[in-house]
Design an enzyme around this catalytic site. Structure first.
Site, PDB file in Angstrom:
ATOM      1  N   HIS A 136     -62.449 -73.227 -61.714  1.00  0.00           N
ATOM      2  CA  HIS A 136     -62.822 -74.318 -60.793  1.00  0.00           C
ATOM      3  C   HIS A 136     -62.049 -75.613 -61.025  1.00  0.00           C
ATOM      4  O   HIS A 136     -62.266 -76.595 -60.324  1.00  0.00           O
ATOM      5  CB  HIS A 136     -64.313 -74.615 -60.883  1.00  0.00           C
ATOM      6  CG  HIS A 136     -64.697 -75.386 -62.123  1.00  0.00           C
ATOM      7  ND1 HIS A 136     -64.837 -74.796 -63.354  1.00  0.00           N
ATOM      8  CD2 HIS A 136     -64.930 -76.700 -62.313  1.00  0.00           C
ATOM      9  CE1 HIS A 136     -65.151 -75.715 -64.236  1.00  0.00           C
ATOM     10  NE2 HIS A 136     -65.215 -76.887 -63.650  1.00  0.00           N
TER      11      HIS A 136
HETATM   12  C1  UD1 Z   1     -67.532 -81.512 -61.763  1.00  0.00           C
HETATM   13  C2  UD1 Z   1     -66.899 -82.252 -62.940  1.00  0.00           C
HETATM   14  C3  UD1 Z   1     -66.218 -81.260 -63.866  1.00  0.00           C
HETATM   15  C4  UD1 Z   1     -67.140 -80.117 -64.256  1.00  0.00           C
HETATM   16  C5  UD1 Z   1     -67.703 -79.487 -63.000  1.00  0.00           C
HETATM   17  C6  UD1 Z   1     -68.648 -78.365 -63.324  1.00  0.00           C
HETATM   18  C7  UD1 Z   1     -66.023 -84.515 -62.496  1.00  0.00           C
HETATM   19  C8  UD1 Z   1     -64.790 -85.288 -62.298  1.00  0.00           C
HETATM   20  N1  UD1 Z   1     -65.873 -83.174 -62.506  1.00  0.00           N
HETATM   21  O1  UD1 Z   1     -66.470 -80.935 -61.027  1.00  0.00           O
HETATM   22  O2  UD1 Z   1     -65.805 -81.930 -65.041  1.00  0.00           O
HETATM   23  O3  UD1 Z   1     -66.419 -79.166 -65.001  1.00  0.00           O
HETATM   24  O4  UD1 Z   1     -68.393 -80.505 -62.254  1.00  0.00           O
HETATM   25  O5  UD1 Z   1     -69.176 -77.779 -62.174  1.00  0.00           O
HETATM   26  O6  UD1 Z   1     -67.078 -85.097 -62.632  1.00  0.00           O
HETATM   27  N2  UD1 Z   1     -70.386 -79.087 -54.405  1.00  0.00           N
HETATM   28  C9  UD1 Z   1     -71.369 -78.356 -53.819  1.00  0.00           C
HETATM   29  N3  UD1 Z   1     -72.623 -78.393 -54.375  1.00  0.00           N
HETATM   30  C10 UD1 Z   1     -72.916 -79.125 -55.474  1.00  0.00           C
HETATM   31  C11 UD1 Z   1     -71.902 -79.891 -56.057  1.00  0.00           C
HETATM   32  C12 UD1 Z   1     -70.636 -79.852 -55.520  1.00  0.00           C
HETATM   33  O7  UD1 Z   1     -71.166 -77.675 -52.834  1.00  0.00           O
HETATM   34  O8  UD1 Z   1     -74.076 -79.117 -55.923  1.00  0.00           O
HETATM   35  C13 UD1 Z   1     -69.022 -79.026 -53.831  1.00  0.00           C
HETATM   36  C14 UD1 Z   1     -68.697 -80.192 -52.951  1.00  0.00           C
HETATM   37  O9  UD1 Z   1     -67.917 -79.726 -51.898  1.00  0.00           O
HETATM   38  C15 UD1 Z   1     -67.836 -81.085 -53.836  1.00  0.00           C
HETATM   39  C16 UD1 Z   1     -67.142 -80.069 -54.722  1.00  0.00           C
HETATM   40  O10 UD1 Z   1     -68.078 -79.014 -54.896  1.00  0.00           O
HETATM   41  O11 UD1 Z   1     -66.967 -81.850 -53.089  1.00  0.00           O
HETATM   42  C17 UD1 Z   1     -66.773 -80.622 -56.067  1.00  0.00           C
HETATM   43  O12 UD1 Z   1     -67.896 -81.233 -56.696  1.00  0.00           O
HETATM   44  P1  UD1 Z   1     -67.679 -82.442 -57.745  1.00  0.00           P
HETATM   45  O13 UD1 Z   1     -68.971 -82.811 -58.370  1.00  0.00           O
HETATM   46  O14 UD1 Z   1     -66.904 -83.526 -57.070  1.00  0.00           O
HETATM   47  O15 UD1 Z   1     -66.701 -81.845 -58.795  1.00  0.00           O
HETATM   48  P2  UD1 Z   1     -66.703 -80.437 -59.546  1.00  0.00           P
HETATM   49  O16 UD1 Z   1     -65.490 -79.695 -59.151  1.00  0.00           O
HETATM   50  O17 UD1 Z   1     -68.028 -79.740 -59.403  1.00  0.00           O
END
Ligand code: UD1
Length: 363
Positions: free
Chosen positions: A206
């Site tokens: 991821h």
């Molecule tokens: C975040 C953390 C990363 C961690 C990861 C674990 C930062 C910079 N990154 O990355 O260090 O390893 O979490 O999962 O803080 N989304 C959903 N549902 C959710 C949450 C997110 O669908 O509950 C989708 C959204 O489209 C979002 C994307 O996932 O835009 C990324 O989510 P985000 O929290 O921005 O970063 P992660 O890639 O999850």
């Protein structure tokens, strides 16, 4: 009575927050409130972990959600500042390296609230990783820095953090594993998926650097699909990765790939049940490098660097490029992989040490 905000935000935080919440809830010298920033909000990314880790519902949910780095960080800062204006704690405790960790640390620090960082001092020295910026900034403003390993102590000293702020406490995630060891052992996740213990691998992917561009994602999929033909791989797909797979039109082919078992994101118990009985893990996660070291499961990390070097020097982790993944999998399958050692203080008692350290600092 010392008042504490314990900040939780995203999936990897919950395994770090739960043992500390349990430890602090039992103390008569402090009152702790669990603050969820809402960075992760899906049931599978958040609620499932509260249930598995027996965390009570958050006292406050800031409901910030997804966004660009600036939008998400700013959203957490605004919402958390408002909370602290209404309900000011003596200490803000942040964990890990996600955007919410840094956002709450900066906000509290500027309001004169003392900040403690659990999992301090980790460094990949790769500032193209958003988490590395979060780590550097959080540690720069923290008053108390709880580290998991000697390399983390060294990193902080080299950055000029005064010795009296650094406390080596060990790895809190292992507390979560120990807390749920029996339920994980009894969970039977592989059998439910039609897999035999030791006869499959687990895959997670991821990191933005690996999945956000089509070239990089294709390159990683080619490498892992080649492995899956020889050793079935269970792949719980992170929402970020699913969105990229869909956007690049790669999801259907991946679903059909020989030996590849795609699932939705899994809860903690289900996931650790799979890892525990696996032959190997292929990942780009941070925490999984540590969990596999504790379980003596070979871990092949698809990254150029790691902020957790002790998992390589002592444990079962190796950094692997896509081009060499198949050959490294051969090494595992043919028994050329170290059993590894578990680092000192990764013993399931970190939360007690953290609670004691906070009490000493607050007293
Ligand atoms: C975040 C953390 C990363 C961690 C990861 C674990 C930062 C910079 N990154 O990355 O260090 O390893 O979490 O999962 O803080 N989304 C959903 N549902 C959710 C949450 C997110 O669908 O509950 C989708 C959204 O489209 C979002 C994307 O996932 O835009 C990324 O989510 P985000 O929290 O921005 O970063 P992660 O890639 O999850």
């Amino acid at each position: 009575m010392v008042t504490v905000h314990l900040i939780a935000a995203a999936r990897p935080n919950f395994m770090k927050v739960a043992p500390l919440m349990h430890a602090l809830q039992g103390q008569d010298w402090c009152r702790v409130a669990l603050v969820h920033t809402g960075q992760h909000y899906d049931a599978a990314m958040s609620d499932a972990f509260f249930r598995d880790l027996r965390l009570s519902a958050p006292d406050v949910n800031l409901g910030v959600g997804s966004g660009s780095h600036a939008a998400q960080t700013a959203g957490v800062m605004l919402a958390y500042e408002k909370l602290c204006q209404q309900n000011r704690p003596d200490w803000t405790v942040v964990v890990g390296d996600v955007n919410s960790t840094m956002a709450c640390a900066i906000t509290a620090s500027k309001m004169g609230i003392r900040v403690a960082h659990l999992e301090a001092g980790l460094r990949s020295r790769d500032r193209s990783m958003p988490e590395e910026i979060n780590r550097l900034v959080t540690d720069a403003v923290a008053d108390l820095l709880w580290t998991p390993s000697p390399d983390a102590d060294e990193n902080l000293r080299a950055e000029g953090v005064p010795e009296e702020r650094i406390r080596r406490v060990g790895n809190i995630m292992i507390d979560s594993y120990e807390l749920l060891r029996d339920r994980i052992a009894a969970a039977g996740a592989p059998a439910r998926m039609g897999l035999k213990g030791g006869a499959y691998g687990v895959l997670t992917l991821h990191r933005p650097a690996n999945v956000d561009t089509e070239d990089s994602l294709r390159q990683h999929l080619n490498a892992v699909c080649a492995v899956a033909k020889r050793l079935p791989l269970v792949f719980p797909v992170h929402p970020r990765t699913r969105a990229r797979l869909e956007a690049f039109g790669l999801l259907d082919a991946l679903r059909r790939a020989e030996g590849m078992h795609l699932t939705d994101p899994l809860g903690y118990i289900e996931f650790m049940s799979l890892v525990r009985d696996s032959r190997l893990v292929v990942t780009d996660s941070g925490g999984i490098q540590e969990e596999t070291t504790c379980l003596h499961i070979p871990c092949l990390t698809l990254r150029e660097n790691t902020e957790r070097p002790i998992t390589v020097t002592l444990g079962t982790n190796r950094l692997v490029r896509c081009e060499e993944l198949e050959a490294r999998v051969d090494d595992v399958l043919e028994g050329r992989w170290p059993h590894g050692q578990v680092p000192e203080l990764w013993d399931g008692h970190t939360a007690c040490r953290v609670a004691q350290s906070l009490r000493d600092a607050a007293g």
